[in-house]
Design a protein around this motif. Sequence first.
Motif, PDB file in Angstrom:
ATOM      1  N   LEU A  65       0.840  -1.196   0.000  1.00  0.00           N
ATOM      2  CA  LEU A  65       0.000   0.000   0.000  1.00  0.00           C
ATOM      3  C   LEU A  65       0.866   1.234   0.000  1.00  0.00           C
ATOM      4  N   THR A  66       0.480   2.244  -0.761  1.00  0.00           N
ATOM      5  CA  THR A  66       1.197   3.515  -0.757  1.00  0.00           C
ATOM      6  C   THR A  66       0.208   4.673  -0.800  1.00  0.00           C
ATOM      7  N   ALA A  67       0.724   5.861  -0.523  1.00  0.00           N
ATOM      8  CA  ALA A  67      -0.029   7.078  -0.790  1.00  0.00           C
ATOM      9  C   ALA A  67       0.272   7.491  -2.229  1.00  0.00           C
ATOM     10  N   THR A  68      -0.093   8.704  -2.617  1.00  0.00           N
ATOM     11  CA  THR A  68       0.255   9.239  -3.936  1.00  0.00           C
ATOM     12  C   THR A  68       0.821  10.635  -3.735  1.00  0.00           C
ATOM     13  N   THR A  69       2.122  10.789  -3.966  1.00  0.00           N
ATOM     14  CA  THR A  69       2.755  12.077  -3.754  1.00  0.00           C
ATOM     15  C   THR A  69       2.715  12.919  -5.015  1.00  0.00           C
ATOM     16  N   ASP A  70       3.112  14.179  -4.850  1.00  0.00           N
ATOM     17  CA  ASP A  70       3.040  15.139  -5.944  1.00  0.00           C
ATOM     18  C   ASP A  70       4.298  15.057  -6.805  1.00  0.00           C
ATOM     19  N   VAL A  71       4.545  16.081  -7.617  1.00  0.00           N
ATOM     20  CA  VAL A  71       5.603  16.032  -8.621  1.00  0.00           C
ATOM     21  C   VAL A  71       7.005  16.046  -8.024  1.00  0.00           C
ATOM     22  N   ASP A  72       7.134  16.283  -6.709  1.00  0.00           N
ATOM     23  CA  ASP A  72       8.451  16.387  -6.104  1.00  0.00           C
ATOM     24  C   ASP A  72       9.047  15.035  -5.732  1.00  0.00           C
ATOM     25  N   ASP A  73       8.295  13.942  -5.865  1.00  0.00           N
ATOM     26  CA  ASP A  73       8.830  12.645  -5.458  1.00  0.00           C
ATOM     27  C   ASP A  73       8.158  11.537  -6.254  1.00  0.00           C
ATOM     28  N   ARG A  74       8.957  10.563  -6.686  1.00  0.00           N
ATOM     29  CA  ARG A  74       8.434   9.481  -7.516  1.00  0.00           C
ATOM     30  C   ARG A  74       8.668   8.114  -6.889  1.00  0.00           C
ATOM     31  N   THR A  75       8.943   8.076  -5.575  1.00  0.00           N
ATOM     32  CA  THR A  75       9.226   6.791  -4.940  1.00  0.00           C
ATOM     33  C   THR A  75       8.014   5.880  -4.949  1.00  0.00           C
ATOM     34  N   ASP A  76       6.834   6.441  -4.735  1.00  0.00           N
ATOM     35  CA  ASP A  76       5.639   5.597  -4.754  1.00  0.00           C
ATOM     36  C   ASP A  76       5.451   4.954  -6.133  1.00  0.00           C
ATOM     37  N   VAL A  77       5.731   5.706  -7.189  1.00  0.00           N
ATOM     38  CA  VAL A  77       5.649   5.155  -8.543  1.00  0.00           C
ATOM     39  C   VAL A  77       6.649   4.010  -8.710  1.00  0.00           C
ATOM     40  N   MET A  78       7.820   4.173  -8.086  1.00  0.00           N
ATOM     41  CA  MET A  78       8.822   3.107  -8.140  1.00  0.00           C
ATOM     42  C   MET A  78       8.297   1.834  -7.469  1.00  0.00           C
ATOM     43  N   PHE A  79       7.585   1.989  -6.357  1.00  0.00           N
ATOM     44  CA  PHE A  79       6.983   0.833  -5.701  1.00  0.00           C
ATOM     45  C   PHE A  79       5.988   0.144  -6.628  1.00  0.00           C
ATOM     46  N   TRP A  80       5.145   0.927  -7.309  1.00  0.00           N
ATOM     47  CA  TRP A  80       4.152   0.325  -8.206  1.00  0.00           C
ATOM     48  C   TRP A  80       4.836  -0.462  -9.330  1.00  0.00           C
ATOM     49  N   ARG A  81       5.888   0.136  -9.881  1.00  0.00           N
ATOM     50  CA  ARG A  81       6.572  -0.519 -10.999  1.00  0.00           C
ATOM     51  C   ARG A  81       7.238  -1.816 -10.547  1.00  0.00           C
ATOM     52  N   LYS A  82       7.913  -1.757  -9.384  1.00  0.00           N
ATOM     53  CA  LYS A  82       8.599  -2.955  -8.895  1.00  0.00           C
ATOM     54  C   LYS A  82       7.607  -4.044  -8.490  1.00  0.00           C
ATOM     55  N   CYS A  83       6.467  -3.624  -7.939  1.00  0.00           N
ATOM     56  CA  CYS A  83       5.445  -4.610  -7.592  1.00  0.00           C
ATOM     57  C   CYS A  83       4.943  -5.325  -8.840  1.00  0.00           C
ATOM     58  N   ARG A  84       4.786  -4.576  -9.912  1.00  0.00           N
ATOM     59  CA  ARG A  84       4.344  -5.187 -11.165  1.00  0.00           C
ATOM     60  C   ARG A  84       5.373  -6.197 -11.655  1.00  0.00           C
ATOM     61  N   GLU A  85       6.658  -5.846 -11.567  1.00  0.00           N
ATOM     62  CA  GLU A  85       7.713  -6.747 -12.018  1.00  0.00           C
ATOM     63  C   GLU A  85       7.771  -8.020 -11.176  1.00  0.00           C
ATOM     64  N   LEU A  86       7.457  -7.876  -9.866  1.00  0.00           N
ATOM     65  CA  LEU A  86       7.562  -9.006  -8.942  1.00  0.00           C
ATOM     66  C   LEU A  86       6.226  -9.694  -8.694  1.00  0.00           C
ATOM     67  N   ASN A  87       5.184  -9.280  -9.444  1.00  0.00           N
ATOM     68  CA  ASN A  87       3.848  -9.884  -9.333  1.00  0.00           C
ATOM     69  C   ASN A  87       3.268  -9.780  -7.922  1.00  0.00           C
ATOM     70  N   VAL A  88       3.455  -8.621  -7.305  1.00  0.00           N
ATOM     71  CA  VAL A  88       2.896  -8.347  -5.982  1.00  0.00           C
ATOM     72  C   VAL A  88       1.760  -7.341  -6.138  1.00  0.00           C
ATOM     73  N   PRO A  89       0.549  -7.626  -5.648  1.00  0.00           N
ATOM     74  CA  PRO A  89      -0.552  -6.662  -5.752  1.00  0.00           C
ATOM     75  C   PRO A  89      -0.205  -5.360  -5.026  1.00  0.00           C
ATOM     76  N   VAL A  90      -0.582  -4.224  -5.614  1.00  0.00           N
ATOM     77  CA  VAL A  90      -0.279  -2.929  -5.004  1.00  0.00           C
ATOM     78  C   VAL A  90      -1.496  -2.019  -5.111  1.00  0.00           C
ATOM     79  N   ALA A  91      -1.757  -1.291  -4.044  1.00  0.00           N
ATOM     80  CA  ALA A  91      -2.874  -0.350  -4.005  1.00  0.00           C
ATOM     81  C   ALA A  91      -2.360   1.000  -3.540  1.00  0.00           C
ATOM     82  N   ALA A  92      -3.051   2.070  -3.943  1.00  0.00           N
ATOM     83  CA  ALA A  92      -2.641   3.420  -3.554  1.00  0.00           C
ATOM     84  C   ALA A  92      -3.869   4.259  -3.248  1.00  0.00           C
TER      85      ALA A  92
END
Length: 350
Positions: free
Chosen positions: A101-128
Motif C-alpha cells: 500500500l502507498t499514498a500518492t505524492t506530488d511532482v516532487d517525489d516518484r518513490t511511490d511510482v517506483m513501488f508500483w513498478r517494482k510490484c508489477r515486475e515481482l507480481n505483488v498486488p499494489v494499491a494506492a
Amino acid sequence: MNSILIYSRDIGGTNLMVAAHQMIEAGAESVGDAVALIDFVSAHISELENCQITVVAKDYAIRSWQRAGVKPIDISSVSKVDDISDVVQKLISDINPNVVLTATTDVDDRTDVMFWRKCRELNVPVAALVDHRVNINARFFDKNSSAVYPDVIFVIDEHVRLQLLDNDVAPQKVQIIGDIHLSRLKSRKVDGSSQINAMHLREKWTVSSSDMVVLFVSECLREMRMLGAGATCYDEIDSLENLLSQLRETATLGNQMLNLNNLTLVIRPHPKDAEGKYASYVSHRNINSNDLNIVVDNDSSAEIAIIASDIIVGMDSTMLGEAQALGKPVYSNCQSDSVGNVNTVQWYRK
C-alpha cells in the motif's frame, strides 16, 4: 503468515492506513484477504490474526509515524533514483508481502511510482490512496513521463474518480472510499490528552487562555511550481499579505470583530516549504498602531495546532477540512476579492 508492506512519504500516509483497511476488508479479492486495522491518526494500531505489518517511510512521514507509536523503516537517506529502485526491489523481495500500500505524492517525489513498478515486475498486488484533488494525473507518471498505475486506486470522492477515468484509467481500478480521515475527526470528541497538548502549545506560543489565536496554514505552492506542478489561482505569500492587510484595515474575519491587542497570528509552514520562508514575519508587525504578535511554528501535529487555535485561515489545505471537522471557524482567501477580503469557506474541497 500473511504480510502487508506500507510505504508513505507524504503526510497523506496518515489517511492511507484507515482507508486501506476499510477498502481491503470490503473487497478482499482485489488486493488480499488479510489486513491489519491501523488507525494511524488516533495512534491506535490493532493487528488482525495472521497478518504482519511493515511500514516503510521517508521525509515528512517519519515523524508522523513515530507520533503514532510506529517505528518505520527509514529510507530518507536514499536520494538517487537508481538507488531508490534497488532499495525498493530489495524491500519487496525480502519482505515478500501479500500486498503493498502507498499514498500518492506530488511532482516532487516518484518513490511511490517506483513501488508500483517494482510490484508489477515481482507480481505483488499494489494499491494506492488518492486523498487530494490537486495535480491528480501528475501523480501517476514516472521521471520519464510514462504513466504507471497500481492495481487498485482508492479515492475520496466522485470528483477524483472522474479525473482518473478521463485519463483512461480502467473503471475497475478506481474505488471510492470517502474521506475516512475527516469522517473520523467529525465523529469523535477531542480527548483530554489532546486538550492538554493544545494548552502546552499555546504556552509555547506565549498566549494566555483569554487571547485569540489565528492560525494561518501555508501551502508549498511556490516550491511545487518550481518543480513543474500546475499553476493555481492563488499564492501562499499573497494570501498571507491579504490576511495581514485585512486585519490592518478592518480587524475582522468574516463577520467577526477582532481585538488586535490580544491576538496572535501563528503561521504554520508546510513541511515542504523552503526553510526560512516566513522568517521575515517573525518580528512584530504594526497593525492599527498596535503590535500584532506573530509566531512561526509547525512542530506540533496538525490536529493539536487546530485545537490550540481559535480561527483557521488558509487557502485550500487539507487542514481547513480538518479544522472544520473539529468545529473551528474556517476562512479561505484563495479566491479573495479585489481588496483581499477573506471569505468564509463552507467546504474546502468545493
